[in-house]
Enzyme design. Structure first.
Site, PDB file in Angstrom:
ATOM      1  N   GLU A   1      -7.997  12.319   8.626  1.00 30.47           N
ATOM      2  CA  GLU A   1      -7.686  11.113   8.621  1.00 30.47           C
ATOM      3  C   GLU A   1      -7.335  10.103   9.980  1.00 30.47           C
ATOM      4  O   GLU A   1      -5.961  10.186  10.847  1.00 30.47           O
ATOM      5  CB  GLU A   1      -7.146  10.478   7.972  1.00 30.47           C
ATOM      6  CG  GLU A   1      -6.088  10.195   8.379  1.00 30.47           C
ATOM      7  CD  GLU A   1      -5.860   9.378   5.531  1.00 30.47           C
ATOM      8  OE1 GLU A   1      -6.604  10.020   5.369  1.00 30.47           O
ATOM      9  OE2 GLU A   1      -4.470   8.644   6.226  1.00 30.47           O
TER      10      GLU A   1
ATOM     11  N   CYS B   1      -5.627   4.696  15.177  1.00 30.41           N
ATOM     12  CA  CYS B   1      -4.405   5.593  14.600  1.00 30.41           C
ATOM     13  C   CYS B   1      -4.496   6.805  14.021  1.00 30.41           C
ATOM     14  O   CYS B   1      -5.507   7.230  13.343  1.00 30.41           O
ATOM     15  CB  CYS B   1      -3.970   4.770  13.882  1.00 30.41           C
ATOM     16  SG  CYS B   1      -2.146   5.593  12.579  1.00 30.41           S
TER      17      CYS B   1
ATOM     18  N   CYS C   1       2.833  17.032   6.660  1.00 26.51           N
ATOM     19  CA  CYS C   1       4.107  17.473   8.037  1.00 26.51           C
ATOM     20  C   CYS C   1       5.039  17.918   7.433  1.00 26.51           C
ATOM     21  O   CYS C   1       4.811  17.795   5.276  1.00 26.51           O
ATOM     22  CB  CYS C   1       4.349  15.255   7.718  1.00 26.51           C
ATOM     23  SG  CYS C   1       5.656  14.912   8.600  1.00 26.51           S
TER      24      CYS C   1
ATOM     25  N   CYS D   1       9.947  13.259   4.087  1.00 24.26           N
ATOM     26  CA  CYS D   1      10.813  11.591   4.257  1.00 24.26           C
ATOM     27  C   CYS D   1      10.386  11.153   3.386  1.00 24.26           C
ATOM     28  O   CYS D   1       8.847  10.963   2.694  1.00 24.26           O
ATOM     29  CB  CYS D   1      10.240  10.615   5.396  1.00 24.26           C
ATOM     30  SG  CYS D   1      10.461  10.928   6.639  1.00 24.26           S
TER      31      CYS D   1
ATOM     32  N   CYS E   1       6.993   8.309   2.366  1.00 29.01           N
ATOM     33  CA  CYS E   1       5.914   9.048   2.574  1.00 29.01           C
ATOM     34  C   CYS E   1       4.527   9.545   1.922  1.00 29.01           C
ATOM     35  O   CYS E   1       5.025  11.107   1.539  1.00 29.01           O
ATOM     36  CB  CYS E   1       6.135   9.601   4.129  1.00 29.01           C
ATOM     37  SG  CYS E   1       4.114  10.522   4.594  1.00 29.01           S
TER      38      CYS E   1
ATOM     39  N   CYS F   1      -1.773   5.872   6.382  1.00 24.51           N
ATOM     40  CA  CYS F   1      -1.522   7.178   6.764  1.00 24.51           C
ATOM     41  C   CYS F   1      -1.669   7.804   5.232  1.00 24.51           C
ATOM     42  O   CYS F   1       0.027   8.274   5.598  1.00 24.51           O
ATOM     43  CB  CYS F   1      -1.660   7.168   8.193  1.00 24.51           C
ATOM     44  SG  CYS F   1      -2.244   6.192   9.190  1.00 24.51           S
TER      45      CYS F   1
END
Ligand code: FAD
Lengths: 347, 232
Positions: A92, A105, A112, A116, A119, A330
């Site tokens: 996205e 962005c 990922c 974290c 996140c 995001c």
């Protein structure tokens, strides 16, 4: 074999392709022009390239631009575009308009690896690195492409974990033969993967944003596993080795978690940690995501934190929340769309 | 693109960039299908749980590996699996005794606490725990280890001898006595409660660490008690 995309190739790569296909050298520059200035989506539109060469190109290559699948618009004008990659995964890009800026962005990876705690992207695991073309496609395949004033690499993924493709995308965006943007319109974020961050600092002129979130090692480790191997002091020491000049900006991103990292002591420690690094700090309100033990600090606490930093002459902003109603943080939208999870797991 | 941003003081660089030092390979052995141990001479002190960065030469970006050996042994060991399209691991697997590799000084902070601990790992994520056990660190209250196949319980003899019944193996694809034939995540999910005051050490691939961390958090363990080492 499936055809490769030309969009996303650097000028040098295009020159190599032309050479390999037996085309005159000047065709490379023409191709770059069609791809990055005129942004055409078919070889047939490239009228100054001979028909024969266009045919040769289209035998082995595609342009490689893809449309978005879906868009969600917030009441505040923020738009979230969802793209599908060639391997059927979702990424996205968020378009964030304000009075004097139109920022996009972009994502650099599908998923990922950094894990974290706060996140959402990490929760979908890691699927793949985006290619240069897939990164740039987010910029050119939205209706607002010609209005964009700023670009931030703050979507899904850790840009420094895909440094080769990110660097190539920056080369294309900032080169005269590419989009010819000033690097000062671009901000790349990282959690501080030091080796790749060095490469970025040395080979690009774009701004750098570092996700900090706690000045204390022990606490940062709990929030961000990267702290185990690349502690924040070492990130700071690395920054201090370079002269960023007057134009290039470093900023620290600091998401504020209620009762966790929002005390005046944290603010003071932050000032100490940042001393010697000419940087500003962005305080960010946290929007709770499913299954996190963290909640966001109140506006009052954030203001108080800001005051402590400003008293110590640290330029501080509280970043306005945008697109809250469409979950603009995001990662969320695509996670929802994620394909069935692989069942062959060892855990 | 030109090299634009240069270090302020190049004299400072050597201390800051992790230096690679030449080390001599003493052995490479495949201990299970696709899993290897690489041993080399030890030059530096380290804390169990730390990592080193390894490369074959200075021209390629080094990769990180947990040290998987005792902090008093003469040799240092790492445990790795070959990533099919990976750059380094296929080459590491082909090394022979006498070859040289480039290794940094050990670093990292995934080191034991003073509290009681549960350790949770899959695959090569067992490596730091091997180092901890072999270095004489107090064994954990539990070591929960997941694998697809029975031959993938790396270092199981060591763990059985030092941790005994608190070493719990979970195999998702094959059955055997004394080994749970389920996912470790399914077992964790079934527990009514988990101890809340102890530290949880999670090590391995990002997906495992994130999913298991979420499970543990959902059982009420405070996030402050979860340490994660992610093999990104
Ligand atoms: C803190 C830490 C500790 C670690 N400890 C260990 C350890 O103890 N043991 C261990 O085995 N590993 C460990 N790792 C992982 C290790 O650092 C390497 O990432 C791993 O060994 C793979 O290295 P490689 O060079 O073979 O693969 P890389 O070249 O780095 O590739 C990594 C992955 O990307 C894929 N890939 C590569 N190129 C492409 C491409 N062009 N297109 C698509 N996919 C591609 C590969 O298939 C591979 O799966 C650790 C990582 C970290 C961060």
């Amino acid at each position: 074999m499936s055809k490769q995309a030309l969009f996303g190739k650097t000028l040098n790569e295009i020159k190599d392709i032309c050479k390999e296909l037996g085309m005159p050298a000047f065709v490379a520059k023409q191709l770059a022009d069609w791809l990055y200035k005129k942004k055409v989506s078919e070889f047939d539109s490239m009228v100054n390239i001979s028909k024969k060469n266009r045919a040769i190109l289209s035998e082995q290559y595609i342009i490689g631009l893809t449309n978005y699948n879906k868009v969600q618009e917030s009441v505040d004008g923020t738009k979230k575009y969802l793209f599908t990659t060639v391997s059927n995964q979702f990424i996205e890009a968020a378009y964030i308009p304000s009075e004097n800026r139109k920022t996009l962005c972009v994502s650099s990876q599908v998923g990922c690896k950094m894990g974290c705690l706060f996140c959402m992207t990490g929760k979908q695991g890691f699927q793949k690195n985006l290619t240069t073309g897939e990164i740039l496609n987010q910029m050119v395949s939205i209706p607002e492409t010609d209005e964009l004033t700023n670009l931030v690499y703050m979507g899904m993924g850790e840009p420094m974990d895909n440094i080769e493709e990110v660097m190539k995308s920056l080369e294309i965006i900032t080169s005269d033969w590419g989009f010819a943007w000033s690097p000062r319109r671009i901000n790349v974020s990282t959690i501080g993967v030091i080796p790749a961050m060095r490469k970025f600092i040395e080979e690009s002129e774009a701004h750098l944003a570092i996700s900090l979130h706690s000045p204390y090692n022990e606490q940062r480790k709990e929030l961000m596993p990267i702290e185990n191997v690349y502690p924040i002091e070492q990130v700071m020491d690395t920054l201090k080795e370079y002269d960023f000049g007057r134009q290039r900006r470093i900023s620290f991103e600091y998401i504020m978690f209620d009762g966790v990292n929002d005390s005046p002591e944290h603010a003071k420690e932050l000032v100490r940690l940042m001393s010697g690094v000419n940087a500003r700090i962005n305080l960010i309100k946290f929007h709770p995501i499913p299954d996190t033990p963290l909640t966001g600090s109140s506006d009052v606490i954030m203001e108080r934190f800001k005051e402590v930093l400003e008293q110590k002459k640290v330029i501080t902003t509280i970043r306005k929340s945008r697109g809250e109603d469409i979950y603009a943080a995001c990662g969320l939208l695509s996670t929802k769309k994620m394909l069935e999870k692989n069942q062959d797991k060892d855990y | 693109m030109a090299f634009l941003c240069l270090p302020v003081n190049t004299n400072k660089m050597p201390q800051k960039i992790k230096q690679l030092h030449k080390h001599l390979v003493t052995s490479v052995s495949e201990i299970a299908d696709n899993y290897f141990i690489l041993s080399f001479t030890r030059k530096f002190k380290f804390k169990p749980g730390q990592v080193v960065a390894i490369a074959l030469d200075k021209s390629h970006e080094p990769r990180l590996y947990s040290i998987a050996s005792s902090n008093t042994a003469n040799e240092m060991r790492i445990l790795f699996d070959i990533k099919q399209e990976g750059f380094l691991t296929p080459k590491l697997a082909k090394l022979k005794a006498g070859d040289s590799i480039m290794v940094t000084e050990p670093f990292g902070e995934f080191i034991p606490s003073n509290s009681e601990e549960w350790w949770i790992a899959t695959g090569t994520g067992i490596a730091p725990f091997v180092s901890m056990i072999e270095s004489g660190i107090k064994p954990p209250k539990k070591l929960i280890y997941g694998a697809r196949y029975l031959d993938q319980f790396l270092f199981q003899d060591l763990m059985l001898s030092k941790i005994g019944n608190n070493y719990m193996r979970f195999c998702t694809q094959e059955k055997a006595d004394n080994i749970f034939n389920e996912r470790l995540s399914a077992w964790i999910e079934r527990q009514d409660t988990l101890p809340k005051q102890i530290k949880y050490y999670l090590c391995g691939n990002p997906e495992m660490v994130v999913d298991v961390r979420d499970l543990i958090l959902a059982k009420g363990v405070p996030f402050e008690n979860i340490m994660a080492e992610i093999y990104f």
